[in-house]
Scaffold this active site. Structure first.
Site, PDB file in Angstrom:
ATOM      1  N   PHE A 201     -24.380   1.967  -0.119  1.00 17.01           N
ATOM      2  CA  PHE A 201     -25.334   1.291   0.747  1.00 17.01           C
ATOM      3  C   PHE A 201     -26.425   0.545  -0.013  1.00 17.01           C
ATOM      4  CE2 PHE A 201     -28.224   1.305   4.532  1.00 17.01           C
ATOM      5  CZ  PHE A 201     -27.300   1.007   5.524  1.00 17.01           C
TER       6      PHE A 201
ATOM      7  N   ARG B 177     -20.138   2.657   1.218  1.00 17.29           N
ATOM      8  CA  ARG B 177     -20.471   3.811   0.378  1.00 17.29           C
ATOM      9  C   ARG B 177     -21.458   3.447  -0.743  1.00 17.29           C
ATOM     10  NH1 ARG B 177     -15.345   7.368  -1.497  1.00 17.29           N
ATOM     11  NH2 ARG B 177     -16.319   9.400  -1.543  1.00 17.29           N
TER      12      ARG B 177
ATOM     13  N   ARG C 253     -32.520   0.072   0.212  1.00 17.45           N
ATOM     14  CA  ARG C 253     -31.966   1.122  -0.658  1.00 17.45           C
ATOM     15  C   ARG C 253     -31.770   0.591  -2.081  1.00 17.45           C
ATOM     16  NH1 ARG C 253     -29.641   6.346  -0.433  1.00 17.45           N
ATOM     17  NH2 ARG C 253     -30.237   6.559   1.758  1.00 17.45           N
TER      18      ARG C 253
ATOM     19  N   CYS D 118       0.801  -1.235   0.000  1.00 20.96           N
ATOM     20  CA  CYS D 118       0.000   0.000   0.000  1.00 20.96           C
ATOM     21  C   CYS D 118       0.828   1.276   0.000  1.00 20.96           C
ATOM     22  CB  CYS D 118      -0.952   0.009   1.190  1.00 20.96           C
ATOM     23  SG  CYS D 118      -0.170   0.329   2.775  1.00 20.96           S
TER      24      CYS D 118
ATOM     25  N   ASP E 209       7.727 -12.938 -12.470  1.00 23.51           N
ATOM     26  CA  ASP E 209       7.687 -12.244 -13.758  1.00 23.51           C
ATOM     27  C   ASP E 209       8.987 -12.365 -14.524  1.00 23.51           C
ATOM     28  OD1 ASP E 209       5.139 -11.301 -13.660  1.00 23.51           O
ATOM     29  OD2 ASP E 209       5.694  -9.665 -12.324  1.00 23.51           O
TER      30      ASP E 209
ATOM     31  N   GLU F 293     -18.857   1.672  10.385  1.00 23.81           N
ATOM     32  CA  GLU F 293     -20.153   2.108  10.913  1.00 23.81           C
ATOM     33  C   GLU F 293     -20.607   1.151  12.004  1.00 23.81           C
ATOM     34  OE1 GLU F 293     -22.994   3.153   7.913  1.00 23.81           O
ATOM     35  OE2 GLU F 293     -24.661   3.115   9.317  1.00 23.81           O
TER      36      GLU F 293
ATOM     37  N   GLY G 203      16.796 -13.106  -5.525  1.00 22.23           N
ATOM     38  CA  GLY G 203      15.618 -13.432  -4.715  1.00 22.23           C
ATOM     39  C   GLY G 203      14.471 -13.888  -5.592  1.00 22.23           C
ATOM     40  N   ASN G 204      14.297 -13.227  -6.723  1.00 19.97           N
ATOM     41  CA  ASN G 204      13.192 -13.597  -7.610  1.00 19.97           C
ATOM     42  C   ASN G 204      13.426 -14.967  -8.225  1.00 19.97           C
ATOM     43  OD1 ASN G 204      11.541 -13.313 -10.397  1.00 19.97           O
ATOM     44  ND2 ASN G 204      10.647 -12.071  -8.786  1.00 19.97           N
TER      45      ASN G 204
ATOM     46  N   CYS H  32      -2.498   7.753   4.168  1.00 18.55           N
ATOM     47  CA  CYS H  32      -1.447   7.350   3.226  1.00 18.55           C
ATOM     48  C   CYS H  32      -0.607   8.540   2.789  1.00 18.55           C
ATOM     49  CB  CYS H  32      -2.076   6.700   2.004  1.00 18.55           C
ATOM     50  SG  CYS H  32      -3.297   7.763   1.252  1.00 18.55           S
TER      51      CYS H  32
ATOM     52  N   GLU I 280     -21.681   9.688  -1.318  1.00 17.96           N
ATOM     53  CA  GLU I 280     -21.991   8.420  -1.990  1.00 17.96           C
ATOM     54  C   GLU I 280     -22.456   8.548  -3.443  1.00 17.96           C
ATOM     55  OE1 GLU I 280     -23.853   5.534   1.242  1.00 17.96           O
ATOM     56  OE2 GLU I 280     -24.611   7.577   1.398  1.00 17.96           O
TER      57      GLU I 280
HETATM   58  C1  LIG Z   1       4.326  -6.019  -2.612  1.00 18.64           C
HETATM   59  C2  LIG Z   1       5.077  -7.049  -3.406  1.00 18.64           C
HETATM   60  C3  LIG Z   1       4.907  -7.082  -4.781  1.00 18.64           C
HETATM   61  C4  LIG Z   1       5.583  -8.033  -5.533  1.00 18.64           C
HETATM   62  N1  LIG Z   1       5.372  -8.028  -6.889  1.00 18.64           N
HETATM   63  C5  LIG Z   1       6.001  -8.952  -7.642  1.00 18.64           C
HETATM   64  C6  LIG Z   1       5.787  -8.948  -9.056  1.00 18.64           C
HETATM   65  O1  LIG Z   1       5.085  -8.106  -9.612  1.00 18.64           O
HETATM   66  N2  LIG Z   1       6.407  -9.917  -9.771  1.00 18.64           N
HETATM   67  C7  LIG Z   1       7.214 -10.870  -9.187  1.00 18.64           C
HETATM   68  O2  LIG Z   1       7.754 -11.708  -9.890  1.00 18.64           O
HETATM   69  N3  LIG Z   1       7.433 -10.861  -7.858  1.00 18.64           N
HETATM   70  C8  LIG Z   1       6.855  -9.934  -7.072  1.00 18.64           C
HETATM   71  N4  LIG Z   1       7.079  -9.932  -5.721  1.00 18.64           N
HETATM   72  C9  LIG Z   1       7.968 -10.924  -5.134  1.00 18.64           C
HETATM   73  C10 LIG Z   1       9.394 -10.404  -4.776  1.00 18.64           C
HETATM   74  O3  LIG Z   1       9.454  -9.020  -4.743  1.00 18.64           O
HETATM   75  C11 LIG Z   1      10.459 -10.858  -5.710  1.00 18.64           C
HETATM   76  O4  LIG Z   1      10.480 -12.250  -5.810  1.00 18.64           O
HETATM   77  C12 LIG Z   1      11.862 -10.340  -5.339  1.00 18.64           C
HETATM   78  O5  LIG Z   1      12.664 -10.327  -6.470  1.00 18.64           O
HETATM   79  C13 LIG Z   1      12.523 -11.112  -4.223  1.00 18.64           C
HETATM   80  O6  LIG Z   1      13.788 -10.522  -3.926  1.00 18.64           O
HETATM   81  P1  LIG Z   1      14.277 -10.204  -2.445  1.00 18.64           P
HETATM   82  O7  LIG Z   1      15.659  -9.719  -2.532  1.00 18.64           O
HETATM   83  O8  LIG Z   1      13.343  -9.309  -1.756  1.00 18.64           O
HETATM   84  O9  LIG Z   1      14.175 -11.653  -1.804  1.00 18.64           O
HETATM   85  P2  LIG Z   1      14.372 -12.100  -0.312  1.00 18.64           P
HETATM   86  O10 LIG Z   1      13.053 -12.086   0.387  1.00 18.64           O
HETATM   87  O11 LIG Z   1      15.460 -11.341   0.339  1.00 18.64           O
HETATM   88  O12 LIG Z   1      14.818 -13.607  -0.566  1.00 18.64           O
HETATM   89  C14 LIG Z   1      13.958 -14.492  -1.220  1.00 18.64           C
HETATM   90  C15 LIG Z   1      14.488 -15.912  -1.310  1.00 18.64           C
HETATM   91  O13 LIG Z   1      15.566 -15.993  -2.213  1.00 18.64           O
HETATM   92  C16 LIG Z   1      16.671 -16.646  -1.625  1.00 18.64           C
HETATM   93  N5  LIG Z   1      17.863 -15.981  -2.163  1.00 18.64           N
HETATM   94  C17 LIG Z   1      18.021 -14.651  -2.344  1.00 18.64           C
HETATM   95  N6  LIG Z   1      19.222 -14.421  -2.927  1.00 18.64           N
HETATM   96  C18 LIG Z   1      19.821 -15.624  -3.081  1.00 18.64           C
HETATM   97  C19 LIG Z   1      21.070 -16.052  -3.625  1.00 18.64           C
HETATM   98  N7  LIG Z   1      21.919 -15.176  -4.112  1.00 18.64           N
HETATM   99  N8  LIG Z   1      21.337 -17.361  -3.624  1.00 18.64           N
HETATM  100  C20 LIG Z   1      20.485 -18.265  -3.122  1.00 18.64           C
HETATM  101  N9  LIG Z   1      19.288 -17.923  -2.603  1.00 18.64           N
HETATM  102  C21 LIG Z   1      18.960 -16.625  -2.594  1.00 18.64           C
HETATM  103  C22 LIG Z   1      16.513 -16.456  -0.155  1.00 18.64           C
HETATM  104  O14 LIG Z   1      17.127 -17.481   0.559  1.00 18.64           O
HETATM  105  C23 LIG Z   1      15.005 -16.457   0.006  1.00 18.64           C
HETATM  106  O15 LIG Z   1      14.519 -17.751   0.161  1.00 18.64           O
HETATM  107  C24 LIG Z   1       6.437  -8.978  -4.921  1.00 18.64           C
HETATM  108  C25 LIG Z   1       6.609  -8.939  -3.545  1.00 18.64           C
HETATM  109  C26 LIG Z   1       5.949  -7.994  -2.790  1.00 18.64           C
HETATM  110  C27 LIG Z   1       6.133  -7.954  -1.313  1.00 18.64           C
HETATM  111  S1  FES Z   2       3.385  -1.106   2.228  1.00 21.32           S
HETATM  112 FE1  FES Z   2       4.074  -1.149   4.254  1.00 21.32          FE
HETATM  113  S2  FES Z   2       2.260  -0.928   5.371  1.00 21.32           S
HETATM  114 FE2  FES Z   2       1.509  -1.190   3.337  1.00 21.32          FE
END
Ligand SMILES: Cc1cc2nc3c(=O)[nH]c(=O)nc-3n(C[C@H](O)[C@H](O)[C@H](O)COP(=O)(O)OP(=O)(O)OC[C@H]3O[C@@H](n4cnc5c(N)ncnc54)[C@H](O)[C@@H]3O)c2cc1C
Ligand code: FES
Length: 1299
Positions: A886, A884, A852, A51, A368, A781, A358-359, A119, A1233
């Site tokens: 209702f 909103r 309503r 958010c 993605d 409410e 991480g992804n 916000c 509303e």
């Molecule tokens: C609000 C929100 C929106 C998001 N939107 C999307 C989106 O649109 N598309 C999408 O694909 N994802 C999305 N995500 C998921 C996330 O953001 C991604 O997957 C992101 O790239 C994770 O990276 P991080 O560094 O935060 O991971 P972390 O949480 O720090 O780590 C994730 C995992 O990866 C492992 N890891 C990290 N680095 C390494 C490494 N070098 N070697 C081995 N293991 C490793 C860790 O052990 C852990 O298990 C979203 C997440 C949130 C919270």
């Molecule tokens: S994004 Fe952190 S409280 Fe919603």
């Protein structure tokens, strides 16, 4: 750690210096810490990065980039430990009302960009971080910066517009509307530009704002700079349950990974944070590799670009953008595909911290980036044994699994260049275009034999179609060697339909849609490649009033500045009391069951737990409810919905209370639940009474009709998603059962009465106080937390977003069934309509909501013979409640459905049929109320003219002739909304006005402030009546000890009712002061007040108002349910992508009759806010329930409310001029509303576009489209040859059901 008031400055000087009470605080402590040290400006809206309310700016010296970098992050996901050597700037740090405002704060506030304000600090910080990096941002930069912020109230265009005031040129060129006055919209753009120079509202001119001076910004702490340049040291932080290690080198990292093979690597924490918070996973050892140089490598190689796995997505984007600029186009096909995916990847705050590694390693099936990396065959370097592997589908052996061994880490990824004759695209389809997880995501890679169109190599990868990212191997194999031609396309579609299958019950649902998408997206790729192959071959306010009279002026929301600086206090910002305890809820996991046993053994062992409360601990009555007492405060022996509150844990911290609540084990004996409206109809599970409104003789009407049609429409529910979740602080006063309640509620009196009932004390012992709310929309409410406590200590309870969504219910889903009789001309003669609402497990306000809906069943149309019936379905869902509109929007939505069906059947333009059937001044409604001061005609004509409807319609027809797979649509929709509570007794209000000896005035009334600007308007009213400036008048709070027996702040009637009560009180004071004014006509207000005081005159007056001549009887269909009606008309144009179901909101013009507006700026904000909430309701927001009644959408990750990108590209709002309303204070009209339903114009414009798409497949005539018009529904309705390849599955248990 050091901190001062303005900036939290965090260099950890020694190891082990954090005294953590629980493991969560190690990770989530950034936000917790800010709150702990009194920096309450940073708000908690969701705790899952969805958010933006918690946005802060992090600054650090980046040794890899050799410069100081500033970036916006979500404090709710930022582990405090990750901020070593970083400076954190919160909203308090950049400016305050008390010292000096920052220009960003000032502009957002003055441009009416803050409504509920919860916000606003997050938005301020997003803008601030952007400007720190780039003082001259483009509109695109601004839009990107706001991608992580959700829209729930009135910020829409002013946010985007006001920052442009940094650059007058950008503003002028972009054509963004100015918000300086009521009619200053894009329509009057040219006039506006003139006004820009000499605007009557002085606050709008650039000269009146503080200039942005980048040299005055907070300087990055010099100590940090020194520390950051020193060699990296290993750091360890030990929490209660988690050890956090930051290795100083790659070797150390690998050693630790060998020592702790189960350890998680955390960079951005955007996955791990969510897993720990919401999936209840615990990782005892965390390794933080963010600072290790190798993991931050960026290096061009012979084959592509090598990225260290810890590079953030923002950095990935920057590097690839540069490469795309520099390299030949043919080499950057994959880079551009990654950039396309990044555009729609989360919000800026997430991209700033989330890492590529991480992804990849999370291995999410809807990642993605993984489809792109997989289709591109990226090379991954794994460290420990140092292997290099190519990314293919064997990399993901199962759900959220990779081939990495426990001691391995991902070191690098090499993203390859593409070669000549190779083409690459990526697509993401999601519910909302920006910041949403994918429904289906894919990447497609084709390489051709040199200078031919013969496929040498094809790789198609899909996310969202299996537990892992997958390759469509069979399809690719069969197409290799083939020519890129229509025959290949046809075969590809059939092959994909066979290969990309899904179980009908697959998690995520939308099975037919997802399967169709795999084909449609390939078709898009086919067209793109074919194209490339071919290319290779060849409102201005006129004030006629006294300058001191502030009524009707667009004065700023009184709290806007404090909201922009974070100084505005919300319920949870109230400082902690000594010995304060925290309460967490224990809720049912079953929809319908007997409670067999509750085991609290484990829960009571959690540190800090003080009490476990059940129904037996309620000292008074456990029965509760807003209208009838058919609910329990805490469940007794039975639960009737998932989320039913069974018990509560009280503990020393919120984290301990929540941990203990999760540890309570309950066993149930399950009963069959009733979940959907259809199920309720089948077993006749209804609340009583049913309702009917009838006029004329429908049977006679049907006999006369040329045609009769029958139809059905389902309108889904809606989550309120106020940014501030429900919050209560109960402070026992220790004497005579007295209790002071600070509650985020729209109903102070109801809360007082129900708390007194639960405690078994008279109402006079309970005081309920509300300063302001971060949004309400009806959700506060009756469903506000009314839990008090039997513990004799102050107790606080703020619900987490997922709990709030689970427990508190929302807008009622409705099913409408209709039979309509009409003539060939389109004139409707007879209508029978039946509404079924899904009321949930208690009656709550469902009866009034159903009534309503019936009162609005004909919208603005005069139907001579009409009968409406209404049923409330009793189901095992959390009780649905006020929202909103209702019930009005649901009632009118069905009306527009039969109206559209009639037009389609007759082959007439629907606007013509709407106009033909429209009411005229003096007509009577089915409930016999005469329509007076009927302004729909005027709104309609003005809206057609402003929107240039006729030109648009022609252009759309031409566009549709030229485009097969994109269609545009347009709709003009009117609304008539009845103003008053339909429960007669609620149409009353009180006010109390004190004048103090120094002339200052303390104003109190029964309404609560939730961002709608009520207090601002009420001060304007008092100012006008007393004849003094607004600055002398103050509203402190709403409290049951000052104004008793108040009605909820609801039904759009609060300005009308409380305004009149204030008028009454102020008139009394005027009468008392008159002798002193007469005696001293040249005196000042202060002189008269002083003279009256010394003459022993009472300078305190209360006021009262009840709406006259009202009351309606359903039995006789006589009387008057509404004081008056608000009217409006909207015209919207959209573009639909027939292949994916996506749509773009291109244009909306709204003309709204708000009488003589009390405050045009606030009213335009209300119109925009309501409209956008309606856009969410009708096109975006979808609550998903499992067949067992479990809510599956419990946060912004799964439940999408509109974001900035959903605002129509052009949005014009005009307030109808010269339409005074004699029925309300100073000739104004209610506005909260009524405009919401105008968003139906977007829905019906989509339906119009789908009609054009269906015509291409030879389909004509009425068709069913349920609300919301999600991409899934749109795609499925645009039937074509591709949808035929994926037939609907037979009988199966779906993942989610329509409730
Ligand atoms: C609000 C929100 C929106 C998001 N939107 C999307 C989106 O649109 N598309 C999408 O694909 N994802 C999305 N995500 C998921 C996330 O953001 C991604 O997957 C992101 O790239 C994770 O990276 P991080 O560094 O935060 O991971 P972390 O949480 O720090 O780590 C994730 C995992 O990866 C492992 N890891 C990290 N680095 C390494 C490494 N070098 N070697 C081995 N293991 C490793 C860790 O052990 C852990 O298990 C979203 C997440 C949130 C919270
Ligand atoms: S994004 Fe952190 S409280 Fe919603």
């Amino acid at each position: 750690m050091q901190e001062n008031k303005s900036i939290t400055f965090i260099p950890f000087k020694q190891h082990n210096n954090i005294n953590c009470k629980s493991y969560t605080e190690v990770l989530f402590i950034t936000l917790n810490k800010l709150l702990e040290v009194g920096l309450t400006g940073t708000k908690l809206g969701c705790a899952e990065g969805g958010c933006g309310a918690c946005t802060v700016m992090v600054s650090r010296f980046s040794s890899h980039q050799d410069r100081i970098i500033h970036f916006a992050v979500n404090a709710c996901l930022a582990p405090l430990c990750s901020l070593h050597h970083s400076a954190v700037t919160t909203v308090e740090g950049i400016g305050s009302v008390a010292s000096k405002l920052h220009p960003v704060q000032e502009r957002i506030a003055r441009a009416h960009g803050s409504q509920c304000g919860f916000c606003t600090p997050g938005i301020v910080m997003s803008m601030y971080a952007l400007l720190r990096n780039n003082p001259q941002p483009s509109l695109l930069d601004i839009e990107e910066a706001f991608q992580g912020e959700v829209l729930r109230s009135y910020q829409s265009k002013t946010f985007v517009c006001s920052p442009c005031w940094w650059q007058k040129e950008t503003y002028m060129e972009s054509g963004w509307p100015c918000t300086c006055s009521e009619a200053c919209t894009k329509r009057e753009y040219v006039e506006c530009m003139k006004m820009y120079q000499k605007c009557s509202f002085q606050q709008c001119t650039q000269e009146n704002f503080m200039p942005l001076d980048p040299t005055q910004e907070i300087i990055f702490p010099i100590e940090l700079l020194g520390l950051s340049k020193k060699p990296l040291k290993q750091l360890c932080f030990q929490g209660e349950r988690v050890l956090w290690i930051q290795p100083s080198s790659l070797t150390e990292l690998l050693d630790f990974k060998t020592q702790y093979p189960e350890a998680r690597l955390v960079v951005g924490n955007t996955e791990v944070g969510i897993e720990m918070k919401f999936k209840n996973l615990l990782y005892p050892v965390i390794l933080a590799p963010a600072f290790i140089p190798e993991l931050n490598t960026v290096q061009r190689t012979a084959d592509g670009i090598l990225f260290g796995a810890a590079c953030t997505l923002t950095r990935l984007g920057m590097v690839l953008r540069d490469a795309v600029q520099e390299l030949p186009t043919y080499q950057t096909e994959v880079f551009r595909a990654v950039l396309e995916q990044l555009r729609w990847f989360a919000g800026q705050q997430v991209r700033n911290v989330a890492a590529i590694g991480g992804n990849i390693v999370t291995a999410s099936p809807i990642s993605d980036l993984n489809p792109v990396f997989l289709a591109a065959g990226c090379k991954l370097t794994l460290a420990s044994k140092g292997r290099v592997i190519e990314m293919d589908d064997s990399f993901f052996p199962g759900y959220r699994k990779t081939v990495l061994k426990p001691d391995e880490i991902l070191l690098f990824i090499e993203i390859p260049f593409t070669k000549k004759g190779q083409y690459f695209s990526a697509f993401k389809q999601s519910q909302r275009r920006e910041d949403d997880i994918a429904t289906v995501t894919c990447a497609m890679n084709v390489a051709f034999e040199e200078n031919t169109n013969s496929v040498r190599n094809l790789r198609l990868s899909y996310g969202g179609m299996a537990p892992t990212t997958v390759l469509a191997k069979e399809t690719c194999k069969r197409l290799t060697g083939r020519k890129w031609s229509d025959e290949l396309l046809q075969d590809a579609c059939s092959l994909l339909a066979k290969e990309m299958t899904l179980d009908p019950s697959a998690p995520g649902g939308m099975v037919t849609y997802r399967r169709t998408l795999t084909i449609s997206l390939f078709f898009k790729f086919y067209l793109i490649v074919q194209h490339k192959l071919k290319a290779k071959e060849g409102q201005n306010l006129l004030l006629r009033q006294n300058k001191d009279d502030v009524v009707g002026r667009p004065i700023m929301h009184l709290s806007a500045l404090k909201q922009a600086t974070g100084e505005a206090v919300y319920c949870d910002d109230i400082p902690c009391y000594d010995n304060e305890l925290h309460l967490a809820l224990v809720t049912s996991t079953k929809a319908h069951a007997f409670i067999e046993n509750i085991d609290t053994k484990e829960a009571m062992c959690v540190p800090g737990v003080v009490a476990f409360l059940t129904a037996k601990d309620i000292p008074g009555s456990n029965r509760t409810g807003p209208a009838v007492y058919d609910e329990t405060v805490l469940a007794e022996d039975m639960v009737t919905c998932v989320g039913h509150i069974i018990a509560a844990i009280v503990a020393d911290t919120q984290a301990h209370a929540q941990r203990a609540a999760k540890a309570v084990k309950i066993t149930y004996k399950e009963l069959k639940p009733v979940v959907t409206i259809q199920e309720a109809i089948s077993c006749k599970s209804f609340y009583q009474p049913t309702r009917k409104i009838e006029q004329g003789n429908i049977e006679e009407g049907f006999k006369k009709a040329d045609h009769i049609l029958e139809g059905e429409m389902h309108i889904g529910g809606q989550e309120h998603f106020y940014l501030e979740t429900n919050c209560t602080l109960a402070v026992p006063r220790g004497e005579d059962g007295e209790m002071e309640m600070f509650v985020s509620t729209q109903s102070t009196s109801k809360t007082q009465m129900l708390v007194a009932k639960a405690l078994g004390v008279p109402a006079n012992r309970i005081v309920c106080r509300v300063k302001r709310m971060g949004g309400g929309f009806g959700g506060k409410e009756c469903r506000s937390t009314i839990l008090s406590t039997v513990v004799a200590k102050p107790v606080r309870c703020m619900l987490d977003r997922d709990e709030d969504m689970l427990v508190t219910g929302g807008r009622h889903p409705f099913l409408g069934r209709y039979k309509v009789g009409f003539m060939k001309t389109g004139r409707i003669v007879s209508l029978e309509v039946t509404y079924y609402s899904n009321a949930g497990n208690s009656a709550d306000l469902s009866l009034s909501i159903l009534e309503r809906a019936l009162f609005h069943m004909e919208n603005c149309y005069n139907i001579p013979h009409i009968r409406g019936m209404g049923y409330m379905c009793k189901t095992n869902l959390p009780s649905n409640t006020a929202f909103r509109g209702f019930g009005g929007p649901q009632g009118m939505m069905v009306a527009e459905s039969w109206m559209g069906d009639v037009a389609l059947h007759c082959g007439l333009p629907v606007e013509q049929v709407r106009r033909l059937n429209m009411y005229k001044q003096g007509d009577r409604t089915p409930f016999t109320q005469r329509l007076e001061q009927f302004t729909i005609d005027r709104c309609w004509e003005e809206c057609l003219s402003i929107s240039q409807y006729n030109q648009r319609r022609k252009a759309i027809e031409q566009f549709n002739r030229q485009h097969r797979w994109k269609k545009r649509g347009i709709a003009v929709i009117p609304t008539k909304f009845g103003i008053s509570f339909t429960a007669l007794f609620l149409n009353q209000a009180g006010a109390l006005v004190h004048v103090y000896i120094d002339g200052s005035v303390l104003l109190t009334h029964g309404g609560t402030e939730m961002g709608q600007g009520l207090h601002t308007k009420m001060v304007q009213v008092a100012s006008k009546v007393l004849g003094i400036p607004c600055s002398k008048i103050h509203i402190s709070e709403t409290s049951t000890s000052t104004v008793p027996n108040t009605s909820p702040t609801a039904a759009s009637a609060s300005s009308d009712l409380n305004g009149m009560a204030i008028y009454d009180a102020c008139q009394t004071l005027n009468q008392r002061l008159q002798p002193y004014k007469t005696k001293n006509p040249k005196g000042t207000w202060e002189d008269w007040v002083k003279a009256a005081y010394f003459d022993r005159v009472n300078l305190s007056a209360n006021g009262f108002y009840k709406t006259p001549d009202m009351g309606y009887d359903f039995e006789t269909n006589e009387g008057k349910p509404f004081n008056y009606f608000s009217y409006g008309v909207a015209c919207s144009e959209v573009e639909v992508d027939c292949l994916t179901g996506d749509h773009k909101n291109l244009h909306t013009s709204i003309v709204m009759d708000v009488g003589n507006s009390l405050n045009p700026a606030i009213d335009i904000g209300q119109v925009e806010g309501a409209f956008m909430q309606g856009v969410g309701l009708f096109t975006l927001e979808e609550l998903l329930y499992s067949p067992e009644g479990v809510l599956l959408t419990r946060g912004p990750g799964m439940y999408k409310i509109p974001a900035f990108g959903d605002i129509p590209t052009e949005l014009n709002v005009s307030l109808l001029r010269d339409a005074p309303n004699e029925k309300a204070i100073f000739s104004s009209k209610a506005v909260g509303e009524p405009p919401l339903f105008l968003a139906a114009s977007v829905f019906y414009a989509i339906k119009d576009a789908i009609t054009a798409a269906r015509a291409e497949s030879g389909l004509r005539g009425p068709f069913r489209l349920d609300s919301p018009a999600t991409p899934e529904r749109i795609r499925n309705a645009c039937e074509d040859s591709f949808t035929k390849l994926v037939p609907e599955a037979g009988t199966y248990k779906p993942w989610a059901v329509q409730v």
